[in-house]
Each structure stands twice: as structure tokens, then as C-alpha cells.
Design a protein around this motif. Structure first.
Motif, short mmCIF file in Angstrom:
data_model
loop_
_atom_site.label_atom_id
_atom_site.label_comp_id
_atom_site.label_asym_id
_atom_site.label_seq_id
_atom_site.Cartn_x
_atom_site.Cartn_y
_atom_site.Cartn_z
N GLY A 130 4.76 -2.50 3.37
CA GLY A 130 5.36 -3.47 2.46
C GLY A 130 6.09 -4.58 3.18
N ARG A 131 6.87 -5.30 2.40
CA ARG A 131 7.63 -6.45 2.91
C ARG A 131 9.00 -6.45 2.23
NH1 ARG A 131 6.19 -10.49 5.97
NH2 ARG A 131 7.11 -12.53 5.77
N MET A 132 10.03 -6.74 3.03
CA MET A 132 11.39 -6.83 2.51
C MET A 132 11.94 -8.24 2.75
SD MET A 132 13.14 -3.27 3.72
CE MET A 132 12.35 -3.13 5.31
N ARG A 133 12.77 -8.66 1.84
CA ARG A 133 13.48 -9.94 1.99
C ARG A 133 14.97 -9.61 2.03
NH1 ARG A 133 13.11 -15.20 1.45
NH2 ARG A 133 11.47 -15.86 0.12
N TRP A 134 15.59 -9.99 3.16
CA TRP A 134 17.00 -9.73 3.40
C TRP A 134 17.76 -11.03 3.60
CZ3 TRP A 134 18.65 -4.68 3.65
CH2 TRP A 134 17.71 -3.71 3.94
N ARG A 135 19.04 -11.01 3.34
CA ARG A 135 19.93 -12.11 3.70
C ARG A 135 21.12 -11.47 4.43
NH1 ARG A 135 19.99 -17.20 1.88
NH2 ARG A 135 18.66 -16.66 0.14
N ASP A 170 8.00 -7.51 7.46
CA ASP A 170 7.08 -6.44 7.10
C ASP A 170 7.67 -5.11 7.54
OD1 ASP A 170 5.07 -8.14 6.06
OD2 ASP A 170 4.38 -8.58 8.08
N PHE A 171 7.29 -4.04 6.85
CA PHE A 171 7.74 -2.72 7.25
C PHE A 171 6.65 -1.69 6.97
CE2 PHE A 171 8.65 -2.59 2.75
CZ PHE A 171 8.45 -1.28 2.39
N SER A 172 6.75 -0.59 7.67
CA SER A 172 5.96 0.58 7.33
C SER A 172 6.92 1.77 7.34
CB SER A 172 4.79 0.79 8.29
OG SER A 172 5.25 1.02 9.59
N LEU A 173 6.66 2.68 6.46
CA LEU A 173 7.52 3.84 6.28
C LEU A 173 6.63 5.05 6.13
CD1 LEU A 173 10.35 5.08 5.60
CD2 LEU A 173 9.88 4.49 3.21
N SER A 174 6.88 6.05 6.95
CA SER A 174 6.15 7.31 6.86
C SER A 174 7.15 8.39 6.46
CB SER A 174 5.53 7.65 8.22
OG SER A 174 4.94 8.92 8.19
N LEU A 175 6.83 9.10 5.39
CA LEU A 175 7.71 10.16 4.90
C LEU A 175 6.94 11.47 4.83
CD1 LEU A 175 9.48 8.34 1.93
CD2 LEU A 175 10.38 8.72 4.22
N SER A 176 7.60 12.55 5.21
CA SER A 176 7.08 13.90 5.03
C SER A 176 7.97 14.61 4.03
CB SER A 176 7.08 14.66 6.36
OG SER A 176 6.19 14.06 7.26
N VAL A 177 7.35 15.35 3.14
CA VAL A 177 8.06 15.98 2.04
C VAL A 177 7.80 17.48 2.07
CG1 VAL A 177 8.20 16.11 -0.49
CG2 VAL A 177 7.88 13.89 0.64
N ARG A 208 0.84 -1.20 0.00
CA ARG A 208 0.00 0.00 0.00
C ARG A 208 0.87 1.25 0.00
NH1 ARG A 208 -3.36 -3.28 -0.68
NH2 ARG A 208 -5.24 -3.73 0.48
N LEU A 209 0.45 2.24 -0.76
CA LEU A 209 1.06 3.56 -0.74
C LEU A 209 -0.07 4.55 -0.57
CD1 LEU A 209 3.24 5.72 -1.10
CD2 LEU A 209 3.01 5.42 -3.57
N LEU A 210 -0.02 5.28 0.53
CA LEU A 210 -1.04 6.28 0.81
C LEU A 210 -0.37 7.65 0.80
CD1 LEU A 210 -2.42 4.36 3.90
CD2 LEU A 210 -3.40 4.34 1.61
N VAL A 211 -0.92 8.58 0.03
CA VAL A 211 -0.37 9.92 -0.05
C VAL A 211 -1.44 10.92 0.31
CG1 VAL A 211 0.68 11.64 -1.57
CG2 VAL A 211 1.26 9.23 -1.85
#
Length: 141
Positions: free
Chosen positions: A89-94, A105-112, A77-80
Motif C-alpha cells: 500500500g501507500r501512506m500519506r504522512w505529515r 509506499d509500504f509493505s507489511l507482512s503479518l503472521s497470525v 493488494r492484500l494477499l492471504v
């Protein structure tokens, strides 16, 4: 002719693209010289908050990319809303030290503001990452 600043949605897409390319310098260039920052340190799961410089943002991503090889990122999901955006979203790391795979899983909040990210709040599964890096162990009776 003047160039226009990217919209909030465009800037979020640029951040995610640079992140997906593991380009720490490229991600940092999208941030303002000073950023309101809230994110856990990748290697210690200790929270850091407050004002960070663009150089400190780059250092955060360099540290993350050196400890964890990003294998994939998916956005659910992207909410603006004006100058604010939220990404789920979801990340796959090694981890670079093991062959374990971490799906988190992750969530990211950005202010611009004026075409630059000036606020960042990153939430991800710090326990899964810490376990994969060997920083913590779970106990079962």
C-alpha cells in the motif's frame, strides 16, 4: 457459546483500521503478548528485530503517531495464505514538526496464530520519512 477468533484476513483489516485511526493501544491489543518483530524505528530509520512485547509494539506506534500525522492509507493488494498475510500500500504522512507531506509506499507482512498477530515485518520508505523529519539530507553536486 464460544467466540471464534478472527480469520487472518479479518485480523489484517482490524490492524489496518486501528492503524488508520491512529489508535496505538487498539493496534497493540491485536498482537500476541510476544511478537517476532522486524521494522525500522520511525524517528531514526534504525532497524529493530527480535521478540517484542505488546507494550513495545504499542510504544512503536505511539512514537510513529507522535512524529507523523497520518493523513491517509490506501491498500493496493492484500494477499492471504493461511496464517500469513502480505499488504502492499501507500501512506500519506505529515511530520508534526513541518508542513511537508510524505507519500510513502509500504509493505507489511503479518503472521497470525490463535487470532493474534505473532509476527510483523514492516517495510516502508525510511529515506523519505527521515528526510521529512530532518534526520538526513541529500547531497547534490
Amino acid at each position: 457459546m464460544t467466540s471464534r477468533s478472527p480469520s487472518t484476513a479479518e485480523l489484517v483489516h482490524l490492524v489496518l483500521a486501528r492503524f488508520g485511526a491512529t489508535d496505538a493501544a487498539g493496534v497493540a491489543r491485536l498482537f500476541a503478548p510476544e511478537v517476532e518483530w522486524r521494522a525500522p524505528d520511525v524517528t531514526s530509520a534504525r532497524w529493530t528485530s527480535g521478540i517484542r512485547t505488546r507494550r513495545e509494539v504499542e510504544s512503536f506506534f505511539l512514537s510513529a503517531f507522535s512524529a507523523l500525522d497520518l493523513e491517509g492509507i490506501s491498500v493496493h493488494r492484500l494477499l492471504v495464505d493461511g496464517e500469513d498475510a502480505a499488504v502492499l500500500g501507500r501512506m500519506r504522512w505529515r511530520p508534526t514538526s513541518t508542513s511537508d507531506v510524505v507519500d510513502a509506499d509500504f509493505s507489511l507482512s503479518l503472521s497470525v496464530h490463535d487470532g493474534e498477530v505473532d509476527g510483523c515485518w514492516l517495510l516502508h520508505d525510511t529515506l523519505a520519512v527521515a528526510m521529512a523529519l530532518g534526520a538526513v539530507r541529500t547531497w547534490s553536486p
